[in-house]
Design an enzyme around this catalytic site. Sequence first.
Site, short mmCIF file in Angstrom:
data_model
loop_
_atom_site.label_atom_id
_atom_site.label_comp_id
_atom_site.label_asym_id
_atom_site.label_seq_id
_atom_site.Cartn_x
_atom_site.Cartn_y
_atom_site.Cartn_z
N GLU A 12 0.82 -1.21 0.00
CA GLU A 12 0.00 0.00 0.00
C GLU A 12 0.86 1.27 0.00
O GLU A 12 0.33 2.38 -0.06
CB GLU A 12 -0.91 0.00 1.24
CG GLU A 12 -1.94 -1.11 1.23
CD GLU A 12 -2.63 -1.29 2.57
OE1 GLU A 12 -3.84 -1.52 2.58
OE2 GLU A 12 -1.97 -1.19 3.63
N GLY A 78 -12.52 -2.99 1.91
CA GLY A 78 -13.64 -3.65 1.27
C GLY A 78 -14.78 -2.66 1.10
O GLY A 78 -14.94 -1.74 1.89
N ILE A 158 -13.47 -8.91 6.46
CA ILE A 158 -14.87 -9.20 6.14
C ILE A 158 -14.94 -9.88 4.77
O ILE A 158 -14.60 -9.26 3.75
CB ILE A 158 -15.71 -7.89 6.12
CG1 ILE A 158 -15.54 -7.10 7.42
CG2 ILE A 158 -17.18 -8.20 5.84
CD1 ILE A 158 -16.22 -7.67 8.62
N MET A 179 -9.38 -2.35 8.64
CA MET A 179 -8.98 -2.89 9.93
C MET A 179 -8.10 -1.96 10.78
O MET A 179 -7.57 -2.39 11.79
CB MET A 179 -8.27 -4.24 9.72
CG MET A 179 -9.15 -5.25 8.99
SD MET A 179 -8.35 -6.84 8.64
CE MET A 179 -8.19 -7.53 10.27
N GLU A 180 -7.94 -0.69 10.35
CA GLU A 180 -7.03 0.20 11.09
C GLU A 180 -7.53 1.62 11.30
O GLU A 180 -7.22 2.25 12.33
CB GLU A 180 -5.67 0.31 10.35
CG GLU A 180 -4.91 -0.98 10.20
CD GLU A 180 -5.34 -1.80 8.97
OE1 GLU A 180 -6.01 -1.22 8.09
OE2 GLU A 180 -5.04 -3.01 8.92
N ASP A 203 -11.90 -4.87 -2.80
CA ASP A 203 -12.78 -6.06 -2.84
C ASP A 203 -14.17 -5.66 -2.36
O ASP A 203 -14.37 -4.55 -1.86
CB ASP A 203 -12.20 -7.16 -1.95
CG ASP A 203 -12.07 -6.70 -0.50
OD1 ASP A 203 -13.06 -6.81 0.23
OD2 ASP A 203 -10.99 -6.22 -0.10
N1 SAH Z 1 -5.82 -12.38 3.57
C1 SAH Z 1 -5.00 -11.20 3.66
C2 SAH Z 1 -5.47 -10.41 4.85
C3 SAH Z 1 -5.21 -8.97 4.70
S1 SAH Z 1 -6.18 -8.09 5.79
C4 SAH Z 1 -3.54 -11.56 3.77
O1 SAH Z 1 -3.27 -12.74 3.93
O2 SAH Z 1 -2.66 -10.69 3.65
C5 SAH Z 1 -6.76 -6.85 4.73
C6 SAH Z 1 -6.07 -5.52 4.83
O3 SAH Z 1 -6.66 -4.65 3.88
C7 SAH Z 1 -6.27 -4.82 6.17
O4 SAH Z 1 -5.16 -4.03 6.46
C8 SAH Z 1 -7.56 -4.00 5.96
O5 SAH Z 1 -7.43 -2.68 6.47
C9 SAH Z 1 -7.76 -3.94 4.46
N2 SAH Z 1 -8.97 -4.60 3.92
C10 SAH Z 1 -9.17 -4.80 2.60
N3 SAH Z 1 -10.32 -5.45 2.38
C11 SAH Z 1 -10.87 -5.70 3.60
C12 SAH Z 1 -12.06 -6.38 4.02
N4 SAH Z 1 -12.88 -6.95 3.14
N5 SAH Z 1 -12.31 -6.47 5.35
C13 SAH Z 1 -11.45 -5.91 6.23
N6 SAH Z 1 -10.31 -5.27 5.89
C14 SAH Z 1 -10.00 -5.15 4.59
#
Ligand code: SAH
Length: 236
Positions: A12, A78, A158, A179-180, A203
């Site tokens: 990012e 998301g 999510i 998430m932040e 997404d």
């Molecule tokens: N499966 C991924 C998890 C990443 S968490 C991995 O293995 O790397 C997703 C990151 O992008 C978090 O920092 C959050 O802020 C953001 N994000 C993007 N889409 C999201 C969603 N659907 N729900 C929650 N956070 C999301």
Amino acid sequence: MRLGIISALAEEQNGLIEAMESPNKASHGMRDYTAGKLWNVDTVCVLSRIGKVAAAMTASILVEKFGVTHIVFTGVAGSGDLGVRVGDVVVADSLVQHDMDASPLFSRFEIPLTGQSHIASDRELTRRLAAAARDFLQNEPGSPQFHRGLIASGDQFINKRSQIAALKDALPELLAVEMEGAAVAQVCFELGIPFSVIRTISDNANEDAAVDFMHFVQTVASRYAYGILKSFCGQT
Ligand code: SAH
């Protein structure tokens, strides 16, 4: 102004440190903080890693140890609304911790003993970030849209239609989930630091989210962050 720029993941924020003039790296609490001039703005860049605690820790250290006066969080999220599509950009007017629930002692989403659930981002910083985003998006193919409104954060990725639908039900104004952001918002609110949060939609927070997310962060996320922050810093 000394600007702190936080992202959760390297994808990012790729390219920002390389764009810095005389970068100076310092490690603290398992993170690297890189200070330098970014397009003429005194800046400190850092990766928080994922989640509210990680983000809160990073924001606090940026202020208390590295002396930043303003914070921008840039990353992906998301979608929380049918009108917000993958590739669109959302700038937060306010943020809420969607997994905060101390009911019945406090109303759902309220941060206990603060009397607040939604925390507003700084008006002026957000205005400038929004202008930078619009400026950048103008020249992007596929006409991605710009949105401004509510972002919700929680310690959950999510990825179920039922989850995002339940959140939208509880927070009808919702535009994006991540998430932040709301953790950074609380830290900045409590420390009196102006902040803003910008998210590119990676997404739809549904069953396809993990695959869409991976593809998006690898291909698009840092190009957006780079372009928008370049335009933002150019305004100062
Ligand atoms: N499966 C991924 C998890 C990443 S968490 C991995 O293995 O790397 C997703 C990151 O992008 C978090 O920092 C959050 O802020 C953001 N994000 C993007 N889409 C999201 C969603 N659907 N729900 C929650 N956070 C999301």
